[in-house]
Write a protein that holds these residues in place. Structure first.
Motif, PDB file in Angstrom:
ATOM      1  N   ASN A  69      74.119 -21.723  38.864  1.00 38.59           N
ATOM      2  CA  ASN A  69      72.874 -21.088  38.970  1.00 38.59           C
ATOM      3  C   ASN A  69      71.866 -21.808  37.834  1.00 38.59           C
ATOM      4  O   ASN A  69      71.863 -22.320  37.088  1.00 38.59           O
ATOM      5  CB  ASN A  69      71.920 -20.073  38.630  1.00 38.59           C
ATOM      6  CG  ASN A  69      72.237 -18.719  40.421  1.00 38.59           C
ATOM      7  OD1 ASN A  69      73.200 -18.483  40.001  1.00 38.59           O
ATOM      8  ND2 ASN A  69      71.394 -19.362  40.818  1.00 38.59           N
ATOM      9  N   GLY A  70      70.055 -22.185  38.278  1.00 40.43           N
ATOM     10  CA  GLY A  70      69.355 -22.594  37.340  1.00 40.43           C
ATOM     11  C   GLY A  70      68.940 -22.287  36.275  1.00 40.43           C
ATOM     12  O   GLY A  70      68.747 -22.973  35.384  1.00 40.43           O
ATOM     13  N   THR A  71      68.814 -20.674  36.917  1.00 41.65           N
ATOM     14  CA  THR A  71      68.799 -19.568  35.313  1.00 41.65           C
ATOM     15  C   THR A  71      70.033 -20.427  34.241  1.00 41.65           C
ATOM     16  O   THR A  71      69.663 -20.798  33.145  1.00 41.65           O
ATOM     17  CB  THR A  71      68.414 -18.630  35.384  1.00 41.65           C
ATOM     18  OG1 THR A  71      67.637 -18.296  36.251  1.00 41.65           O
ATOM     19  CG2 THR A  71      67.790 -17.587  34.303  1.00 41.65           C
ATOM     20  N   THR A  90      68.414 -23.463  33.030  1.00 38.13           N
ATOM     21  CA  THR A  90      68.040 -24.351  31.413  1.00 38.13           C
ATOM     22  C   THR A  90      68.215 -22.997  30.118  1.00 38.13           C
ATOM     23  O   THR A  90      67.771 -23.373  29.017  1.00 38.13           O
ATOM     24  CB  THR A  90      66.692 -23.298  32.117  1.00 38.13           C
ATOM     25  OG1 THR A  90      66.665 -21.567  32.324  1.00 38.13           O
ATOM     26  CG2 THR A  90      65.463 -24.192  33.044  1.00 38.13           C
ATOM     27  N   TYR A  97      58.218 -21.613  35.262  1.00 36.41           N
ATOM     28  CA  TYR A  97      59.547 -20.924  36.105  1.00 36.41           C
ATOM     29  C   TYR A  97      59.778 -21.288  35.773  1.00 36.41           C
ATOM     30  O   TYR A  97      60.723 -22.964  36.115  1.00 36.41           O
ATOM     31  CB  TYR A  97      59.205 -21.053  37.146  1.00 36.41           C
ATOM     32  CG  TYR A  97      60.303 -19.299  37.883  1.00 36.41           C
ATOM     33  CD1 TYR A  97      59.992 -18.282  37.770  1.00 36.41           C
ATOM     34  CD2 TYR A  97      61.530 -19.991  38.405  1.00 36.41           C
ATOM     35  CE1 TYR A  97      61.168 -17.351  37.520  1.00 36.41           C
ATOM     36  CE2 TYR A  97      62.388 -18.991  38.995  1.00 36.41           C
ATOM     37  CZ  TYR A  97      62.354 -17.653  38.476  1.00 36.41           C
ATOM     38  OH  TYR A  97      63.484 -16.435  38.494  1.00 36.41           O
ATOM     39  N   HIS A  98      61.478 -20.854  34.443  1.00 31.92           N
ATOM     40  CA  HIS A  98      62.567 -20.963  34.577  1.00 31.92           C
ATOM     41  C   HIS A  98      63.601 -20.398  34.391  1.00 31.92           C
ATOM     42  O   HIS A  98      64.616 -21.100  34.227  1.00 31.92           O
ATOM     43  CB  HIS A  98      62.344 -21.838  32.531  1.00 31.92           C
ATOM     44  CG  HIS A  98      61.342 -22.835  32.417  1.00 31.92           C
ATOM     45  ND1 HIS A  98      61.210 -24.212  32.475  1.00 31.92           N
ATOM     46  CD2 HIS A  98      60.632 -22.669  31.552  1.00 31.92           C
ATOM     47  CE1 HIS A  98      59.640 -24.946  32.445  1.00 31.92           C
ATOM     48  NE2 HIS A  98      59.804 -24.146  31.550  1.00 31.92           N
ATOM     49  N   GLY A  99      63.403 -19.593  35.425  1.00 30.65           N
ATOM     50  CA  GLY A  99      64.019 -18.392  35.845  1.00 30.65           C
ATOM     51  C   GLY A  99      63.848 -17.272  35.302  1.00 30.65           C
ATOM     52  O   GLY A  99      63.351 -16.717  34.490  1.00 30.65           O
ATOM     53  N   VAL A 148      65.821 -28.112  38.493  1.00 31.71           N
ATOM     54  CA  VAL A 148      66.277 -27.478  38.658  1.00 31.71           C
ATOM     55  C   VAL A 148      65.482 -27.804  40.070  1.00 31.71           C
ATOM     56  O   VAL A 148      66.198 -27.423  40.919  1.00 31.71           O
ATOM     57  CB  VAL A 148      66.414 -26.119  38.576  1.00 31.71           C
ATOM     58  CG1 VAL A 148      66.366 -25.074  39.711  1.00 31.71           C
ATOM     59  CG2 VAL A 148      67.094 -25.639  37.437  1.00 31.71           C
ATOM     60  N   SER A 197      70.076 -27.668  39.056  1.00 30.21           N
ATOM     61  CA  SER A 197      70.887 -26.147  40.087  1.00 30.21           C
ATOM     62  C   SER A 197      70.276 -27.176  41.561  1.00 30.21           C
ATOM     63  O   SER A 197      70.526 -27.765  42.149  1.00 30.21           O
ATOM     64  CB  SER A 197      70.801 -25.404  40.190  1.00 30.21           C
ATOM     65  OG  SER A 197      71.135 -24.185  40.362  1.00 30.21           O
ATOM     66  N   LYS A 198      69.625 -25.919  41.657  1.00 29.50           N
ATOM     67  CA  LYS A 198      69.291 -26.297  43.657  1.00 29.50           C
ATOM     68  C   LYS A 198      70.070 -27.413  44.497  1.00 29.50           C
ATOM     69  O   LYS A 198      71.278 -26.803  45.044  1.00 29.50           O
ATOM     70  CB  LYS A 198      68.126 -26.660  43.621  1.00 29.50           C
ATOM     71  CG  LYS A 198      67.325 -25.325  42.946  1.00 29.50           C
ATOM     72  CD  LYS A 198      66.129 -24.951  43.659  1.00 29.50           C
ATOM     73  CE  LYS A 198      65.061 -24.255  43.177  1.00 29.50           C
ATOM     74  NZ  LYS A 198      65.172 -22.608  43.894  1.00 29.50           N
TER      75      LYS A 198
END
Ligand SMILES: Cc1ncc(COP(=O)(O)O)c(C=O)c1O
Length: 413
Positions: free
Chosen positions: A122-124, A127, A150-152, A237, A262-263
Motif C-alpha cells: 500500500n501507499g502507507t 511512505t 495525507y501520507h497514509g 503515491v 502505490s496506486k
C-alpha cells in the motif's frame, strides 16, 4: 449510462443495512457512508475502461479511477493477461518470483532518481518505509511534513489520531507547503537531528483547492536536504505516473532521494514500492520490513505490464488531453450558468469547487446530480483521469455536468 437511466440504489441500501451489523459503522475510512451524497452508491460491481457499474446495475463514467490506481482503465487487457499468466503459475509463495527483479529493473529504468526498488502493498507501507529508510540512513529522527498533507493511515501519519499516542508523532515537525521560510523554521527546530523532509508533488489535500508546486520551493527543499545531509522524500503515491513517468518532480529537474509509490503502478493490483538512490541503499539494507503478501507475483506481473503500456501509449499525454477537454468544457458550462468555480491541480488530476462553498453544499448537489445521471465525480477529493478516457467519454460526461450545473443554479440561485 445516459441521463434517462433510472438510478435506483435499493440493493446498495440493503447491503449497507447488512454491513451495519457486521462492519463497525457500516464502513471505515474515507468510504464512510456519510462522506458522499446519498445518490452515490457504496457498493460497486464491475468496471470496464473508464466505465463502472454499481451493485444495482447503474453505470457511470468514472472520474475517480478507484482514487487513483486505475491509470489505464478498468480490466485493461494487457495488464489482466499478464496477471492471469502469472496467476496460472503461482501468486503467493515462500519467496518472490522473477517478476520482482524484472519490475525493479523496469522501475529503475523508468524513474530518474531510482537506483533500487523494494516492494510492499500500500501507499502507507511505502511512505512509512521511506521514513524508516531515511532514519536508518541518517541515524537521525526528525521528519518534516507539510501541515494537512495525507501520507497514509499509519499511527505516525493518520489524519485522525484517535487510538494513537503522542509518541507516534513525537519526531514530526510541520511546515507550510510552498513556503520555504516555514521549512527553514522547522529545520531549525529539528536542530542536528533532521532525517528527512517529506513532500507531495503538489498540494492535494482533500477538501482544499489544489495548489501546484512552486518550482523554486521544490529546488529549495532539495537544497535544504543537501545542506543538512537529510533525505528528500517525494510522496508520489497519488500523482505517480500521472504527471511524468520519470517521477513527478523530474520535469522540474528536482530528484528526491527516496520516493513512495502505490496506486497507479499496477493498474489496480495491490502493490506499493519504495524507490531510492545509492545514497540510501545502505540505510535500506539495514531495516527490517516485510509482509505475508509483499512478494506476491501477480501484482508484480501486472505492474510490469502497466508500466510497459504506460510507456508505449504515452499515457500521460492521453490523460492530459482528456483532462484539458474536461476542464475547458466545465469552465464554459460554469460560465454559461453564471456559476463561479475554481478548477485546480494538473488536468490529469482535476478538482472543481464552487466559490464560497465552504461547506461543500453546492459541490454535493453538483456531484450528487452527476452521479444520478451516470458520471462519478467527487465533492471534496481530487478526481483522476485514466488513459481509457476518450474525447467521446469526456463529451458524454459534459452532457451530464451541464445538467448538474443547472441543478446547482436552481438550488442556489
Ligand atoms: C499522497 C498519498 N500518500 C499516501 C497514501 C496512502 O496510500 P494507501 O491508501 O494505499 O495506503 C495516499 C492515499 O490516498 C496518498 O494519496
Amino acid at each position: 449510462m445516459s441521463a434517462t437511466t433510472a438510478h435506483s440504489l435499493t440493493h446498495d441500501a440493503a447491503l449497507r443495512r447488512r454491513a451495519r451489523a457486521v462492519i463497525p459503522g457500516g464502513m471505515f475510512g474515507h468510504q464512510n457512508a456519510a462522506s458522499l451524497p446519498a445518490s452515490f452508491p457504496q457498493y460497486l460491481a464491475r468496471g470496464d475502461g473508464c466505465h463502472i457499474w454499481d451493485a444495482d446495475g447503474n453505470g457511470y463514467i468514472d472520474f475517480m479511477c478507484s482514487y487513483g490506481p486505475i491509470v489505464l482503465g478498468h480490466r485493461h487487457p494487457a495488464v489482466d493477461a499478464a496477471a492471469a499468466r502469472q496467476q496460472a503459475l503461482a501468486d503467493c509463495q515462500n519467496g518472490p518470483s522473477e517478476r520482482m527483479v524484472e519490475l525493479a529493473e523496469l522501475l529503475v529504468d523508468t524513474v530518474d532518481h531510482a537506483d533500487w526498488a523494494l516492494f510492499a502493498k500500500n501507499g502507507t507501507d511505502a511512505t512509512t518505509i521511506c521514513v524508516t529508510v531515511a532514519r536508518s540512513g541518517t541515524g537521525r529522527k526528525k521528519v518534516l511534513v507539510a501541515k494537512g498533507a495525507y501520507h497514509g493511515a499509519a499511527p505516525w501519519c493518520t489524519p485522525n489520531p484517535r487510538g494513537t499516542t503522542d509518541a507516534d508523532r513525537a519526531h514530526l515537525i510541520t511546515y507550510e507547503y510552498n513556503d520555504l521560510a516555514s521549512v527553514e523554521a522547522a529545520v531549525a527546530e529539528a536542530g542536528d537531528d533532521l532525517a528527512a523532509i517529506v513532500a507531495s508533488p503538489f498540494r492535494h489535500d482533500a477538501r482544499f483547492d489544489q495548489e501546484l508546486v512552486d518550482p523554486e520551493f521544490a529546488v529549495g527543499l532539495r537544497r535544504v536536504c543537501d545542506t543538512y545531509d537529510a533525505a528528500l522524500i517525494l510522496d508520489d503515491v497519488r500523482c505517480g505516473f500521472r504527471l511524468s513517468l520519470a517521477g513527478s518532480w523530474a520535469p522540474l529537474g528536482v530528484q528526491p532521494d527516496l520516493s513512495a509509490w502505490s496506486k497507479a503502478i499496477a493498474n489496480g493490483y495491490a502493490l506499493g514500492a519504495v524507490l531510492g538512490n545509492d545514497r540510501f541503499r545502505d540505510g535500506a539494507k539495514r531495516i527490517f520490513v516485510t509482509g505475508s503478501f509483499w512478494f506476491a507475483a501477480v501484482s508484480m506481473a501486472a505492474a510490469v505490464a502497466t508500466i510497459e503500456t504506460l510507456r508505449e501509449v504515452d499515457a500521460v499525454a492521453i490523460m492530459t488531453a482528456a483532462g484539458q477537454r474536461l476542464r475547458d468544457g466545465l469552465a464554459a458550462q460554469a460560465a454559461a450558468h453564471g456559476l463561479a468555480v475554481n478548477q485546480t491541480g494538473p488536468v490529469q488530476m482535476p478538482f472543481l469547487t464552487f466559490a464560497g462553498d465552504e461547506a461543500f453544499a453546492m459541490a454535493n448537489v453538483f456531484t450528487g446530480e452527476a452521479a444520478t445521471r451516470g458520471v462519478y465525480l467527487h465533492p471534496w477529493h481530487n478526481w483522476f483521469l485514466s488513459a481509457a478516457h476518450t474525447a467521446d467519454d469526456v463529451d458524454a460526461a459534459l452532457l451530464v455536468t451541464d445538467d448538474a450545473f443547472a441543478a446547482v443554479r436552481r438550488q442556489f440561485g
